[in-house]
Design an enzyme around this catalytic site. Structure first.
Site, mmCIF file in Angstrom:
data_model
loop_
_atom_site.group_PDB
_atom_site.id
_atom_site.type_symbol
_atom_site.label_atom_id
_atom_site.label_comp_id
_atom_site.label_asym_id
_atom_site.label_seq_id
_atom_site.Cartn_x
_atom_site.Cartn_y
_atom_site.Cartn_z
ATOM 1 N N ASN A 69 1.139 -1.283 0.246
ATOM 2 C CA ASN A 69 0.261 0.292 -0.060
ATOM 3 C C ASN A 69 0.384 1.133 -0.098
ATOM 4 O OD1 ASN A 69 -0.529 1.851 2.547
ATOM 5 N ND2 ASN A 69 0.142 -0.156 3.006
ATOM 6 N N CYS A 130 6.539 5.459 8.091
ATOM 7 C CA CYS A 130 5.766 5.515 7.245
ATOM 8 C C CYS A 130 6.931 4.639 5.751
ATOM 9 C CB CYS A 130 4.512 6.154 7.176
ATOM 10 S SG CYS A 130 3.346 5.819 5.895
ATOM 11 N N GLY A 217 1.056 -8.340 5.826
ATOM 12 C CA GLY A 217 0.575 -9.126 6.093
ATOM 13 C C GLY A 217 1.159 -10.644 6.017
#
Ligand SMILES: Cc1cc2nc3c(=O)[nH]c(=O)nc-3n(C[C@H](O)[C@H](O)[C@H](O)COP(=O)(O)O)c2cc1C
Length: 303
Positions: A69, A130, A217
């Site tokens: 993402n 991030c 994930g």
């Protein structure tokens, strides 16, 4: 039933399960699926001083082993968050861990000061890791000096418990854990997403408009586990662990290597009930294995 209450750096959580920032909105989005006050805490999407549009679309790509993402920390800004989103969590009585970001140490401190004393806010998680914003984000979290500067600035601006979120793309997380402690952190969280890329071979283009993104994930779980285990070797403050938790076993892996609490992230996109499913599975597993209190299981790894 196993006792599940834990203390995460001054936050009394009735169980060790929270949500990973950016994968659970501001809590209300999941209200239709389950009562969010079943969780030990709700960790919300990153909040900065002013509204921020994030990155252009497309900003998601499914890849083997997880999700890439590049949302780019879209958000309404701290004032709108306080007015529109926080009251829901405060009314539910669930501790809110507010994820904070900025492009300078001053901006982190400004957001922290704005959140001081607001009902429902239990802790600030500092996103210094991030990979998807050019300024701020990972550029703070991958150098000990800038990392510590942000933590110190926030420490000076608030009496709330603070928890810097560590980057996984460093050779060793331990210097960051030590620096966090010295700068006055009450806990540390890890890991954020790992920088990655996906391309469309036929179109010969990157899939994400941002070109690169952050991988989350199941594929990152072993990496997260190693970082959390190493962090626990030097941590005097509690650890909130995340990275690829798909089920209760993945969550208990983190407690076993030394985490106090866990956050469920990408799994929630596949199954909105994932955080409660993980919690219930943890309770069952601990019961089945004769563990009376989840705190007794923390760091019980045999070497
Ligand atoms: C769509 C998406 C948005 C995210 N947004 C944030 C964010 O705003 N702040 C932050 O600190 N981490 C953010 N993260 C990182 C997650 O909180 C978490 O650290 C990471 O995804 C690893 O956990 P997981 O594998 O269970 O998803 C985001 C992750 C995803 C997938």
């Amino acid at each position: 039933m196993a006792r599940m209450a834990v203390n995460l750096g001054g936050v009394a959580m009735k169980n060790p399960v929270t949500t990973a920032s950016g994968t659970f909105g501001y809590g209300r989005e999941y209200d239709a699926f389950f009562d969010v006050s079943r969780l030990g805490a709700v960790t919300v999407k990153g909040v900065r001083a002013r509204p921020w549009p994030g990155n252009p679309l497309p900003r998601h790509a499914e890849v083997p082993g997880g999700l890439l993402n590049a949302i780019g920390l879209q958000g309404p800004g701290v004032e709108a968050f306080i007015a529109d989103d926080l009251p829901f969590l405060a009314a539910r009585g669930v501790p809110a861990i507010v994820n904070v970001w900025g492009t300078s140490a001053e901006e982190y401190a400004q957001v922290a000061a704005a959140l001081e004393g607001k009902p429902g806010v239990a802790m600030l998680e500092l996103n210094v890791s991030c990979p998807n914003v050019k300024e701020g984000g990972a550029s703070f979290g991958t150098r000990v000096e800038t990392f510590a500067e942000v933590v110190r600035a926030v420490r000076a601006a608030t009496t709330l418990p603070i928890m810097p979120k560590l980057a996984p793309n460093v050779p060793d997380v331990r210097p960051f854990v030590r620096a966090a402690q010295e700068a006055g952190a009450d806990a540390v969280s890890l890991i954020n997403t790992l920088p990655g890329m996906a391309v469309d071979l036929e179109a010969r283009r990157p899939i994400l408009a941002n070109r690169t993104g952050g991988l989350s994930g199941p594929g990152i779980h072993p990496i997260a586990l190693k970082h959390v285990w190493e962090a626990a070797q030097v941590a005097e403050v509690p650890i909130l662990a995340m990275g690829g938790i798909m089920d209760a076993k993945d969550a208990l892996d983190f407690i076993l290597v030394g985490a106090t609490a866990v956050a469920v992230g990408t799994a929630t996109f596949l199954d909105p009930l994932a955080p409660v499913r993980v919690l219930e599975g943890m309770e069952r597993w601990l019961d089945d294995h004769g563990v009376a209190d989840v705190n007794d299981f923390r760091g019980a790894l045999r070497l």
